[in-house]
Scaffold this motif. Structure first.
Motif, PDB file in Angstrom:
ATOM      1  N   MET A   1       0.842  -1.177   0.000  1.00 30.67           N
ATOM      2  CA  MET A   1       0.000   0.000   0.000  1.00 30.67           C
ATOM      3  C   MET A   1       0.890   1.244   0.000  1.00 30.67           C
ATOM      4  SD  MET A   1      -3.302  -0.830   2.347  1.00 30.67           S
ATOM      5  CE  MET A   1      -2.516  -1.224   3.870  1.00 30.67           C
ATOM      6  N   ALA A   2       1.325   1.615  -1.131  1.00 29.12           N
ATOM      7  CA  ALA A   2       2.178   2.792  -1.258  1.00 29.12           C
ATOM      8  C   ALA A   2       1.427   4.037  -0.810  1.00 29.12           C
ATOM      9  CB  ALA A   2       2.630   2.946  -2.698  1.00 29.12           C
ATOM     10  N   GLY A   3       2.091   4.866  -0.028  1.00 27.18           N
ATOM     11  CA  GLY A   3       1.514   6.118   0.427  1.00 27.18           C
ATOM     12  C   GLY A   3       0.615   6.010   1.639  1.00 27.18           C
ATOM     13  N   ALA A   4       0.430   4.794   2.158  1.00 29.65           N
ATOM     14  CA  ALA A   4      -0.426   4.620   3.341  1.00 29.65           C
ATOM     15  C   ALA A   4       0.352   5.026   4.594  1.00 29.65           C
ATOM     16  CB  ALA A   4      -0.868   3.164   3.458  1.00 29.65           C
ATOM     17  N   PRO A   5      -0.303   5.671   5.548  1.00 28.51           N
ATOM     18  CA  PRO A   5       0.385   6.054   6.786  1.00 28.51           C
ATOM     19  C   PRO A   5       0.768   4.816   7.604  1.00 28.51           C
ATOM     20  CG  PRO A   5      -1.927   6.739   6.824  1.00 28.51           C
ATOM     21  CD  PRO A   5      -1.676   6.096   5.512  1.00 28.51           C
ATOM     22  N   ILE A   6       1.860   4.947   8.325  1.00 27.62           N
ATOM     23  CA  ILE A   6       2.345   3.878   9.200  1.00 27.62           C
ATOM     24  C   ILE A   6       2.412   4.441  10.611  1.00 27.62           C
ATOM     25  CG2 ILE A   6       4.305   2.389   9.722  1.00 27.62           C
ATOM     26  CD1 ILE A   6       5.026   2.552   6.747  1.00 27.62           C
ATOM     27  N   THR A   7       1.928   3.679  11.572  1.00 23.46           N
ATOM     28  CA  THR A   7       2.012   4.116  12.962  1.00 23.46           C
ATOM     29  C   THR A   7       3.014   3.257  13.712  1.00 23.46           C
ATOM     30  OG1 THR A   7       0.217   2.678  13.676  1.00 23.46           O
ATOM     31  CG2 THR A   7      -0.387   4.893  12.955  1.00 23.46           C
ATOM     32  N   VAL A   8       3.697   3.885  14.680  1.00 21.16           N
ATOM     33  CA  VAL A   8       4.672   3.192  15.521  1.00 21.16           C
ATOM     34  C   VAL A   8       4.429   3.636  16.953  1.00 21.16           C
ATOM     35  CG1 VAL A   8       7.125   2.901  16.038  1.00 21.16           C
ATOM     36  CG2 VAL A   8       6.385   3.155  13.672  1.00 21.16           C
ATOM     37  N   SER A   9       4.281   2.688  17.853  1.00 22.74           N
ATOM     38  CA  SER A   9       4.123   3.026  19.266  1.00 22.74           C
ATOM     39  C   SER A   9       5.485   3.356  19.856  1.00 22.74           C
ATOM     40  CB  SER A   9       3.510   1.847  20.027  1.00 22.74           C
ATOM     41  OG  SER A   9       3.566   2.114  21.427  1.00 22.74           O
ATOM     42  N   LEU A  10       5.671   4.619  20.243  1.00 17.67           N
ATOM     43  CA  LEU A  10       6.940   5.017  20.841  1.00 17.67           C
ATOM     44  C   LEU A  10       7.059   4.533  22.279  1.00 17.67           C
ATOM     45  CD1 LEU A  10       7.329   8.588  19.351  1.00 17.67           C
ATOM     46  CD2 LEU A  10       8.367   6.457  18.572  1.00 17.67           C
ATOM     47  N   ASN A  11       5.972   4.055  22.864  1.00 20.23           N
ATOM     48  CA  ASN A  11       6.048   3.416  24.175  1.00 20.23           C
ATOM     49  C   ASN A  11       6.683   2.034  24.062  1.00 20.23           C
ATOM     50  OD1 ASN A  11       4.910   5.444  25.771  1.00 20.23           O
ATOM     51  ND2 ASN A  11       2.852   4.803  25.233  1.00 20.23           N
ATOM     52  N   GLU A  12       6.405   1.347  22.954  1.00 20.05           N
ATOM     53  CA  GLU A  12       6.948   0.008  22.742  1.00 20.05           C
ATOM     54  C   GLU A  12       8.312   0.046  22.063  1.00 20.05           C
ATOM     55  OE1 GLU A  12       4.080  -2.347  20.655  1.00 20.05           O
ATOM     56  OE2 GLU A  12       2.483  -1.799  22.046  1.00 20.05           O
ATOM     57  N   LYS A  13       8.474   0.931  21.113  1.00 19.54           N
ATOM     58  CA  LYS A  13       9.726   1.055  20.352  1.00 19.54           C
ATOM     59  C   LYS A  13      10.358   2.385  20.713  1.00 19.54           C
ATOM     60  CE  LYS A  13       8.557  -2.628  18.032  1.00 19.54           C
ATOM     61  NZ  LYS A  13       9.100  -3.907  18.365  1.00 19.54           N
ATOM     62  N   ARG A  14      11.285   2.384  21.610  1.00 22.87           N
ATOM     63  CA  ARG A  14      11.889   3.635  22.107  1.00 22.87           C
ATOM     64  C   ARG A  14      12.789   4.315  21.080  1.00 22.87           C
ATOM     65  NH1 ARG A  14       9.934   5.371  27.147  1.00 22.87           N
ATOM     66  NH2 ARG A  14       8.967   3.547  28.034  1.00 22.87           N
ATOM     67  N   VAL A  15      13.343   3.554  20.158  1.00 19.10           N
ATOM     68  CA  VAL A  15      14.213   4.104  19.118  1.00 19.10           C
ATOM     69  C   VAL A  15      13.618   3.745  17.763  1.00 19.10           C
ATOM     70  CG1 VAL A  15      16.512   4.053  18.101  1.00 19.10           C
ATOM     71  CG2 VAL A  15      16.248   3.875  20.589  1.00 19.10           C
ATOM     72  N   VAL A  16      13.469   4.752  16.914  1.00 17.68           N
ATOM     73  CA  VAL A  16      12.891   4.532  15.590  1.00 17.68           C
ATOM     74  C   VAL A  16      13.801   5.188  14.560  1.00 17.68           C
ATOM     75  CG1 VAL A  16      10.907   4.976  14.102  1.00 17.68           C
ATOM     76  CG2 VAL A  16      10.555   4.544  16.534  1.00 17.68           C
ATOM     77  N   GLY A  17      14.143   4.451  13.527  1.00 14.52           N
ATOM     78  CA  GLY A  17      14.920   4.985  12.418  1.00 14.52           C
ATOM     79  C   GLY A  17      14.047   5.092  11.189  1.00 14.52           C
ATOM     80  N   VAL A  18      14.245   6.138  10.427  1.00 11.12           N
ATOM     81  CA  VAL A  18      13.454   6.348   9.216  1.00 11.12           C
ATOM     82  C   VAL A  18      14.410   6.661   8.077  1.00 11.12           C
ATOM     83  CG1 VAL A  18      11.682   7.752   8.119  1.00 11.12           C
ATOM     84  CG2 VAL A  18      11.537   7.247  10.564  1.00 11.12           C
ATOM     85  N   VAL A  19      14.214   6.002   6.951  1.00 10.13           N
ATOM     86  CA  VAL A  19      15.020   6.252   5.769  1.00 10.13           C
ATOM     87  C   VAL A  19      14.088   6.733   4.674  1.00 10.13           C
ATOM     88  CG1 VAL A  19      16.531   5.213   4.037  1.00 10.13           C
ATOM     89  CG2 VAL A  19      16.656   4.448   6.416  1.00 10.13           C
ATOM     90  N   GLY A  20      14.459   7.808   4.028  1.00  7.75           N
ATOM     91  CA  GLY A  20      13.623   8.321   2.949  1.00  7.75           C
ATOM     92  C   GLY A  20      14.011   9.735   2.590  1.00  7.75           C
ATOM     93  N   ASP A  21      13.218  10.347   1.756  1.00  6.21           N
ATOM     94  CA  ASP A  21      13.454  11.721   1.326  1.00  6.21           C
ATOM     95  C   ASP A  21      13.221  12.673   2.495  1.00  6.21           C
ATOM     96  OD1 ASP A  21      13.906  13.887  -0.436  1.00  6.21           O
ATOM     97  OD2 ASP A  21      11.742  14.159  -0.614  1.00  6.21           O
ATOM     98  N   VAL A  22      14.198  13.503   2.787  1.00  4.22           N
ATOM     99  CA  VAL A  22      14.120  14.414   3.923  1.00  4.22           C
ATOM    100  C   VAL A  22      12.870  15.280   3.873  1.00  4.22           C
ATOM    101  CG1 VAL A  22      15.232  16.371   5.060  1.00  4.22           C
ATOM    102  CG2 VAL A  22      16.601  14.457   4.272  1.00  4.22           C
ATOM    103  N   ALA A  23      12.589  15.845   2.731  1.00  5.56           N
ATOM    104  CA  ALA A  23      11.452  16.755   2.615  1.00  5.56           C
ATOM    105  C   ALA A  23      10.135  16.063   2.900  1.00  5.56           C
ATOM    106  CB  ALA A  23      11.429  17.385   1.225  1.00  5.56           C
ATOM    107  N   ASP A  24       9.993  14.825   2.470  1.00  9.26           N
ATOM    108  CA  ASP A  24       8.723  14.124   2.620  1.00  9.26           C
ATOM    109  C   ASP A  24       8.561  13.454   3.981  1.00  9.26           C
ATOM    110  OD1 ASP A  24       8.005  14.849   0.076  1.00  9.26           O
ATOM    111  OD2 ASP A  24       8.692  12.983  -0.821  1.00  9.26           O
TER     112      ASP A  24
END
Length: 72
Positions: A1-24
């Motif tokens: 599902m391209a373009g669909a939002p993704i949610t991440v629980s920061l209570n469960e995952k204390r560290v999150v890395g994201v790779v992608g276009d800075v602007a977007d």
């Protein structure tokens, strides 16, 4: 599902890395975090290519960004 939002629980995952276009990805994600959470609740560490410094300079001044001396 391209373009669909993704949610991440920061209570469960204390560290999150994201790779992608800075602007977007970065601007939207960081804007949401700093709008909904105080700098006491969320700390950001920015790791990026030095060539992108101009695009990200605004983020270095946010109170949510972990300071170099690790006092904040």
């Amino acid at each position: 599902m391209a373009g669909a939002p993704i949610t991440v629980s920061l209570n469960e995952k204390r560290v999150v890395g994201v790779v992608g276009d800075v602007a977007d990805v970065f601007k939207v994600m960081v804007t949401n975090l700093i709008t909904l959470h105080s700098s006491d609740e969320v700390k950001l560490v920015l790791v990026y290519n030095p060539s992108a410094t101009g695009d990200l300079q605004w983020a270095n001044d946010l109170p949510h960004v972990w300071s170099g001396d690790r006092k904040q």
